[in-house]
Design a protein around this motif. Structure first.
Motif, PDB file in Angstrom:
ATOM      1  N   PHE A   1      48.109  19.004 -31.062  1.00 53.68           N
ATOM      2  CA  PHE A   1      49.296  19.180 -30.225  1.00 53.68           C
ATOM      3  C   PHE A   1      50.516  19.645 -31.010  1.00 53.68           C
ATOM      4  N   ILE A   2      50.602  19.258 -32.264  1.00 49.92           N
ATOM      5  CA  ILE A   2      51.703  19.771 -33.085  1.00 49.92           C
ATOM      6  C   ILE A   2      51.551  21.294 -33.214  1.00 49.92           C
ATOM      7  N   LYS A   3      50.316  21.734 -33.481  1.00 45.94           N
ATOM      8  CA  LYS A   3      50.062  23.173 -33.626  1.00 45.94           C
ATOM      9  C   LYS A   3      50.307  23.909 -32.298  1.00 45.94           C
ATOM     10  N   LEU A   4      49.880  23.284 -31.210  1.00 50.05           N
ATOM     11  CA  LEU A   4      50.031  23.894 -29.886  1.00 50.05           C
ATOM     12  C   LEU A   4      51.503  24.084 -29.535  1.00 50.05           C
ATOM     13  N   TRP A   5      52.293  23.033 -29.707  1.00 47.60           N
ATOM     14  CA  TRP A   5      53.713  23.135 -29.358  1.00 47.60           C
ATOM     15  C   TRP A   5      54.457  24.019 -30.350  1.00 47.60           C
ATOM     16  N   ASP A   6      53.991  24.033 -31.603  1.00 43.56           N
ATOM     17  CA  ASP A   6      54.575  24.967 -32.590  1.00 43.56           C
ATOM     18  C   ASP A   6      54.422  26.397 -32.090  1.00 43.56           C
ATOM     19  N   TYR A   7      53.285  26.688 -31.496  1.00 45.59           N
ATOM     20  CA  TYR A   7      52.996  28.035 -31.006  1.00 45.59           C
ATOM     21  C   TYR A   7      53.811  28.342 -29.747  1.00 45.59           C
ATOM     22  N   ILE A   8      53.915  27.341 -28.860  1.00 48.55           N
ATOM     23  CA  ILE A   8      54.566  27.602 -27.566  1.00 48.55           C
ATOM     24  C   ILE A   8      56.100  27.691 -27.708  1.00 48.55           C
ATOM     25  N   TYR A   9      56.680  26.818 -28.504  1.00 50.01           N
ATOM     26  CA  TYR A   9      58.136  26.885 -28.719  1.00 50.01           C
ATOM     27  C   TYR A   9      58.416  28.043 -29.669  1.00 50.01           C
TER      28      TYR A   9
ATOM     29  N   GLY B   1      63.513  20.588 -20.266  1.00 49.21           N
ATOM     30  CA  GLY B   1      64.573  19.702 -20.756  1.00 49.21           C
ATOM     31  C   GLY B   1      64.226  18.981 -22.054  1.00 49.21           C
ATOM     32  N   TYR B   2      63.099  19.320 -22.659  1.00 49.08           N
ATOM     33  CA  TYR B   2      62.662  18.641 -23.887  1.00 49.08           C
ATOM     34  C   TYR B   2      62.714  19.599 -25.073  1.00 49.08           C
ATOM     35  N   THR B   3      63.191  19.108 -26.212  1.00 48.13           N
ATOM     36  CA  THR B   3      63.103  19.902 -27.439  1.00 48.13           C
ATOM     37  C   THR B   3      61.673  19.782 -27.965  1.00 48.13           C
ATOM     38  N   LYS B   4      61.355  20.602 -28.969  1.00 44.21           N
ATOM     39  CA  LYS B   4      59.988  20.548 -29.519  1.00 44.21           C
ATOM     40  C   LYS B   4      59.687  19.158 -30.086  1.00 44.21           C
ATOM     41  N   GLU B   5      60.661  18.595 -30.786  1.00 47.86           N
ATOM     42  CA  GLU B   5      60.449  17.269 -31.389  1.00 47.86           C
ATOM     43  C   GLU B   5      60.193  16.218 -30.307  1.00 47.86           C
ATOM     44  N   GLN B   6      60.991  16.294 -29.240  1.00 53.45           N
ATOM     45  CA  GLN B   6      60.808  15.315 -28.141  1.00 53.45           C
ATOM     46  C   GLN B   6      59.424  15.474 -27.501  1.00 53.45           C
ATOM     47  N   MET B   7      59.026  16.733 -27.329  1.00 55.07           N
ATOM     48  CA  MET B   7      57.737  16.999 -26.684  1.00 55.07           C
ATOM     49  C   MET B   7      56.595  16.423 -27.537  1.00 55.07           C
TER      50      MET B   7
END
Lengths: 264, 272
Positions: free
Chosen positions: B45-53, B62-68
């Motif tokens: 999920f870290i890799k996934l959100w790194d890619y999406i953000y 309403g969420y930052t990457k860190e919050q997500m």
């Protein structure tokens, strides 16, 4: 020699057939298990619909490619659990000395162990894989490739589980490591390789065999590549050979627990 | 039925809880072996959100990457930390195997016995996963924006309520084994609902019509509520989540007692 191999395979197929027939004694439970597993797998699509609303591609994959990735994973894992589910509990057989009953039978020990049980809900996984293939664009050539890669995927997953499970011949706690690695492998198999970079990508291709089990096959089905095609087949054969060598090496160290058990 | 046979007195359940807790302390090393699975999920999920953000300042729902990422870490922590066999596997096995015939005659209520046992099991697992989550988060994600240490007690209360509500609903499903041979497929669907809708994303990411629907499901109280308070605490949200949790717990318990009472009347055990 060929006749002997054919006979062994026939016995194994009969074993799987009777496992399934035994589970079908209660048809309601059988059907519920299969149908609910399909629904269970299908629920994951919600996650991908949401992710694709946020971005047009995920790791270079479109929705159709993700569905193909999921389809191959579900079909390979499903077939592995239908035919060879005992491999996933091999450490328990080794640690508790339950291999005795397989050793005394006039059958190939490894095949006999591997095909001695069937996971019925895994039929749902396999069917779900086929449903996804149809949903993301059906053609005869795609079906042939899909079935071939389902077989190579099954071989790779089974070989990986066998390799790690066989470590229990040497280490008692290896069962937990094996279970964790196999479930980790399945988790990685359901996400596009494009989101992984650097060392994690290297690990997924060379340590945990996710790349050869599903990533390469998806790339081949999207754009055919002969080199990749033979890499996948060669890798599956080599990994299974390595797993069999480790199993038989370990079997020499096996000691019975004098457990009385009968297998028909 | 008398007070004695129903076993409403709480002390016996505290004794059961303590016994299971002490027993599970012996298996702390085994629990730690499960950390790999948690790490794999979080890593993906870290890799996934790194890619999406695409930019560090981007907001999604309403969420930052860190919050997500912290949201997923919290929900997965609840999932892994409370994923023990008592409420699902043991109840189904007791009913199918006939062991329930012995357990229902003991001076406690069977469902409360299972809940006490379950609480004893997760009381060891959850803090271990909590420490792991904090370690991974600190090393790979960074601090949660706006996190206040003073709000931790109320977060823990919310977490305990969420896990208990989940246990009550899972037990309701397991108790269906009185009627059907195998309730496991229903457990899969319930788990998948919680996993896909509750653990991977915050509810705000779904279309508005679905958000309203999800707020009526256990997802809101089991995963979303506790994780939301960790990543984006507000007094108003806290009161709302806690109120819904108490309501859900009450409704869930009534349902659980009702199903159990109807189920035991139907029980038929062959000798043994």
């Amino acid at each position: 020699m060929l006749t002997a191999v054919r006979m062994q395979l026939r016995v194994c197929l009969l074993s799987v057939k009777y496992n399934i027939m035994r589970e079908m004694l209660n048809p309601v439970t059988f059907v519920t298990n299969v149908v609910f597993m399909i629904l269970n797998d299908a629920a994951i699509l919600v996650q991908w619909f949401i992710l694709f609303r946020l971005r047009g591609d995920i790791g270079g994959y479109t929705m159709k490619e993700v569905m193909l990735l999921w389809g191959l994973t579900a079909a390979s894992f499903g077939l592995s659990r239908v035919l060879f589910t005992r491999v996933f509990s091999l450490p328990e057989l080794i640690i508790s000395g339950k291999l005795d009953s397989y050793l005394v039978q006039p059958k190939n020990v490894l095949l006999s162990v591997m095909t001695s049980a069937t996971n019925i809900s895994a039929i749902g996984d396999f069917l779900y894989g086929l449903i996804l293939l149809v949903a993301c664009g059906f053609s005869v050539s795609r079906l042939c490739l899909f079935l071939l890669f389902t077989v190579t995927g099954t071989v790779i997953i089974t070989a990986f589980a066998l390799l790690l499970g066989s470590l229990s011949f040497w280490f008692v706690r290896a069962d937990m490591l094996g279970n964790q690695m196999v479930s980790g492998m399945i988790s990685f198999m359901t996400y596009p390789d494009g989101i992984f970079r650097g060392i994690s990508r290297f690990l997924l291709y060379f340590v945990i065999p996710v790349g050869m089990a599903v990533y390469h096959p998806v790339h081949i089905m999207t754009e055919f590549d002969v080199k990749m095609f033979f890499e996948v087949i060669g890798y599956a054969v080599l990994l299974m050979a390595a797993a069999m060598i480790v199993f038989y090496r370990g079997l020499r160290r096996y000691s019975s627990s004098s457990l009385m058990e009968a297998r028909m | 039925m008398s007070r004695h046979t129903y076993g409403v007195s709480g002390r016996k359940y505290v004794v059961i809880y303590r016994a299971v807790l002490m027993e599970n302390l012996q298996y702390a090393a085994n629990i730690a072996m499960g950390f790999f699975g948690y790490f794999v999920f979080i890593f993906i999920f870290i890799k996934l959100w790194d890619y999406i953000y695409q930019t560090p300042e981007e907001l999604i729902a309403g969420y930052t990457k860190e919050q997500m990422i912290w949201y997923v870490m919290m929900t997965e922590m609840i999932w892994f930390g409370s994923n023990t066999g008592a409420v699902a596997r043991q109840v189904a096995a007791d009913i199918r195997g006939g062991n329930i015939a012995y357990l229902m005659n003991k001076p406690y209520h069977y469902t409360l016995y299972i809940l006490a046992k379950y609480t004893g099991e997760w009381s060891i697992r959850l803090p271990m996963y909590m420490l792991l989550a904090v370690a991974i988060g600190a090393a790979m994600v960074g601090a949660i924006p706006g996190f206040r240490l003073a709000t931790v007690p109320v977060m823990i209360l919310c977490l305990i309520l969420g896990i208990t509500i989940n246990a009550v609903f899972k037990m309701c499903i397991s108790l269906l084994s009185f009627w059907i041979e195998d309730a496991t497929p229903f457990q899969w669907l319930y788990d998948k609902l919680i996993l896909v809708v509750g653990t991977v994303f915050p509810i705000e990411i779904f279309p508005r019509t679905l958000q309203a629907l999800f707020k009526l499901t256990p997802i809101y109280t089991v995963c979303y509520g506790p994780a939301k308070l960790v990543v984006d605490f507000s007094g108003e949200k806290c009161i709302e989540i806690l109120s819904v949790q108490f309501l859900y717990l009450a409704v869930g318990c009534v349902l659980m007692f009702l199903i159990y009472r109807k189920g035991v009347r139907k029980l038929y055990v062959n000798g043994g």
